[in-house]
Design a protein around this motif. Sequence first.
Motif, PDB file in Angstrom:
ATOM      1  N   VAL A  61      44.448  41.596  11.650  1.00 11.83           N
ATOM      2  CA  VAL A  61      44.348  40.771  10.444  1.00 11.83           C
ATOM      3  C   VAL A  61      45.114  41.464   9.319  1.00 11.83           C
ATOM      4  N   ARG A  62      45.482  40.708   8.279  1.00 14.49           N
ATOM      5  CA  ARG A  62      46.306  41.264   7.189  1.00 14.49           C
ATOM      6  C   ARG A  62      45.492  41.719   5.983  1.00 14.49           C
ATOM      7  N   THR A  63      44.198  41.438   6.006  1.00 10.53           N
ATOM      8  CA  THR A  63      43.343  41.845   4.884  1.00 10.53           C
ATOM      9  C   THR A  63      42.112  42.577   5.412  1.00 10.53           C
ATOM     10  N   ARG A  64      41.575  43.481   4.582  1.00 10.75           N
ATOM     11  CA  ARG A  64      40.405  44.261   4.978  1.00 10.75           C
ATOM     12  C   ARG A  64      39.175  43.379   5.123  1.00 10.75           C
ATOM     13  N   LEU A  65      38.860  42.627   4.106  1.00 11.06           N
ATOM     14  CA  LEU A  65      37.737  41.690   4.140  1.00 11.06           C
ATOM     15  C   LEU A  65      38.256  40.313   3.767  1.00 11.06           C
ATOM     16  N   GLY A  66      37.803  39.310   4.488  1.00 13.37           N
ATOM     17  CA  GLY A  66      38.226  37.955   4.175  1.00 13.37           C
ATOM     18  C   GLY A  66      37.478  37.415   2.969  1.00 13.37           C
ATOM     19  N   GLN A  67      37.965  36.298   2.435  1.00 14.83           N
ATOM     20  CA  GLN A  67      37.311  35.696   1.269  1.00 14.83           C
ATOM     21  C   GLN A  67      35.881  35.280   1.581  1.00 14.83           C
ATOM     22  N   GLN A  68      35.620  34.964   2.843  1.00 13.96           N
ATOM     23  CA  GLN A  68      34.280  34.545   3.234  1.00 13.96           C
ATOM     24  C   GLN A  68      33.341  35.731   3.442  1.00 13.96           C
ATOM     25  N   ASP A  69      33.883  36.950   3.442  1.00 16.83           N
ATOM     26  CA  ASP A  69      33.079  38.143   3.708  1.00 16.83           C
ATOM     27  C   ASP A  69      32.481  38.731   2.428  1.00 16.83           C
ATOM     28  N   LYS A  70      31.705  37.936   1.719  1.00 16.56           N
ATOM     29  CA  LYS A  70      31.003  38.427   0.536  1.00 16.56           C
ATOM     30  C   LYS A  70      29.644  38.925   1.015  1.00 16.56           C
ATOM     31  N   LEU A  71      29.584  40.223   1.253  1.00 23.12           N
ATOM     32  CA  LEU A  71      28.401  40.782   1.894  1.00 23.12           C
ATOM     33  C   LEU A  71      27.194  40.818   0.965  1.00 23.12           C
TER      34      LEU A  71
ATOM     35  N   ILE B 135      30.774  53.626  13.134  1.00 21.53           N
ATOM     36  CA  ILE B 135      31.988  52.977  12.626  1.00 21.53           C
ATOM     37  C   ILE B 135      32.205  53.348  11.156  1.00 21.53           C
ATOM     38  N   ILE B 136      31.147  53.258  10.355  1.00 17.82           N
ATOM     39  CA  ILE B 136      31.276  53.556   8.926  1.00 17.82           C
ATOM     40  C   ILE B 136      31.660  55.020   8.710  1.00 17.82           C
ATOM     41  N   GLY B 137      31.033  55.927   9.446  1.00 22.85           N
ATOM     42  CA  GLY B 137      31.377  57.348   9.326  1.00 22.85           C
ATOM     43  C   GLY B 137      32.838  57.612   9.649  1.00 22.85           C
ATOM     44  N   SER B 138      33.328  56.976  10.701  1.00 27.09           N
ATOM     45  CA  SER B 138      34.732  57.138  11.092  1.00 27.09           C
ATOM     46  C   SER B 138      35.671  56.553  10.042  1.00 27.09           C
TER      47      SER B 138
ATOM     48  N   THR C 108      39.413  51.933   1.003  1.00 28.32           N
ATOM     49  CA  THR C 108      38.283  52.617   0.359  1.00 28.32           C
ATOM     50  C   THR C 108      37.225  51.645  -0.160  1.00 28.32           C
ATOM     51  N   PHE C 109      37.643  50.623  -0.891  1.00 29.98           N
ATOM     52  CA  PHE C 109      36.676  49.682  -1.456  1.00 29.98           C
ATOM     53  C   PHE C 109      35.909  48.941  -0.358  1.00 29.98           C
ATOM     54  N   SER C 110      36.622  48.407   0.620  1.00 26.20           N
ATOM     55  CA  SER C 110      35.981  47.637   1.694  1.00 26.20           C
ATOM     56  C   SER C 110      35.002  48.490   2.492  1.00 26.20           C
ATOM     57  N   VAL C 111      35.394  49.725   2.799  1.00 29.21           N
ATOM     58  CA  VAL C 111      34.509  50.621   3.544  1.00 29.21           C
ATOM     59  C   VAL C 111      33.281  50.953   2.696  1.00 29.21           C
ATOM     60  N   GLY C 112      33.486  51.166   1.402  1.00 27.69           N
ATOM     61  CA  GLY C 112      32.367  51.443   0.504  1.00 27.69           C
ATOM     62  C   GLY C 112      31.367  50.302   0.453  1.00 27.69           C
ATOM     63  N   VAL C 113      31.869  49.076   0.443  1.00 33.01           N
ATOM     64  CA  VAL C 113      30.990  47.894   0.436  1.00 33.01           C
ATOM     65  C   VAL C 113      30.160  47.864   1.715  1.00 33.01           C
ATOM     66  N   CYS C 114      30.810  48.074   2.851  1.00 36.64           N
ATOM     67  CA  CYS C 114      30.090  48.051   4.133  1.00 36.64           C
ATOM     68  C   CYS C 114      29.070  49.192   4.228  1.00 36.64           C
ATOM     69  N   ALA C 115      29.416  50.346   3.666  1.00 41.43           N
ATOM     70  CA  ALA C 115      28.532  51.514   3.744  1.00 41.43           C
ATOM     71  C   ALA C 115      27.214  51.292   3.009  1.00 41.43           C
ATOM     72  N   ARG C 116      27.191  50.378   2.062  1.00 43.14           N
ATOM     73  CA  ARG C 116      25.978  50.106   1.284  1.00 43.14           C
ATOM     74  C   ARG C 116      24.854  49.509   2.135  1.00 43.14           C
ATOM     75  N   PHE C 117      25.189  48.972   3.305  1.00 42.43           N
ATOM     76  CA  PHE C 117      24.199  48.237   4.094  1.00 42.43           C
ATOM     77  C   PHE C 117      23.760  48.980   5.351  1.00 42.43           C
ATOM     78  N   GLN C 118      23.913  50.298   5.380  1.00 44.97           N
ATOM     79  CA  GLN C 118      23.581  51.051   6.593  1.00 44.97           C
ATOM     80  C   GLN C 118      22.087  51.092   6.889  1.00 44.97           C
ATOM     81  N   SER C 119      21.250  50.942   5.883  1.00 41.50           N
ATOM     82  CA  SER C 119      19.804  51.040   6.116  1.00 41.50           C
ATOM     83  C   SER C 119      19.177  49.721   6.556  1.00 41.50           C
TER      84      SER C 119
ATOM     85  N   LYS D 279      30.224  42.587  11.588  1.00 41.83           N
ATOM     86  CA  LYS D 279      31.428  41.762  11.685  1.00 41.83           C
ATOM     87  C   LYS D 279      32.450  42.190  10.627  1.00 41.83           C
ATOM     88  N   ALA D 280      31.991  42.486   9.423  1.00 43.78           N
ATOM     89  CA  ALA D 280      32.885  42.915   8.349  1.00 43.78           C
ATOM     90  C   ALA D 280      33.512  44.282   8.667  1.00 43.78           C
ATOM     91  N   ALA D 281      32.691  45.186   9.208  1.00 39.55           N
ATOM     92  CA  ALA D 281      33.198  46.517   9.575  1.00 39.55           C
ATOM     93  C   ALA D 281      34.243  46.406  10.680  1.00 39.55           C
TER      94      ALA D 281
END
Length: 199
Positions: A121-131, A148-151, A163-174, A182-184
């Motif tokens: 894909v050409r983008t990190r997170l799609g427009q529909q991926d508002k987590l 995955i997040i650690g890597s 950096t931003f996309s990974v940071g957003v995904c990292a917020r939901f590890q708990s 799916k976003a990761a």
Amino acid sequence: MGGSSNVVAQSWKLCRAVVEVFSEQYLRSPNANDLVRLLQIGESRGFPVYVDDIVFGSTAKKLKDEFVEFMHSEFEMSMIGELTYFLGLQIKQCPDGIFLNQTKYAKNMVEKFGMKSSKTVRTRLGQQDKLSKDAEGKDVDQKLYRSIIGSLLYLTASRPDITFSVGVCARFQSALKESHLKAAKRILRYINGMSELGL
């Protein structure tokens, strides 16, 4: 914890021993436990030590030659030469600057998580991926997601584009859900097609 402390202590002991050979003045960097800088009038040299890996740089060829000669006389050394690889970072020294990337690491990571043959894909997170917390979503394997997040977090050392996309995904590890996984994985698909980017 004890083993890690011993490694740091041994690395610092090596740093201090080398520094004392070259200069009566030495300075431990306030920003990293493994970095020592040697300061001399008008010239500088420094080396980070990570366990048994040392990177040495100097503004003067004479200082560099002295360091290499000393290290060969005191330790069994290998791979002395221009820096090309260190702690997962590939380093390419070009006429107009230095290029850092983690291409090898990125490709291995994509393969490790079974995404090598996935559509890029050409983008990190799609427009529909508002987590969001997605409380009603399906639970998924926490171990896989955290791996995955650690890597991905390690890859951000040379990839500010994720950096931003990974940071957003990292917020939901708990309290992660299928939407978060799916976003990761989408970030992995992006990296699969853009593995050679760097700084």
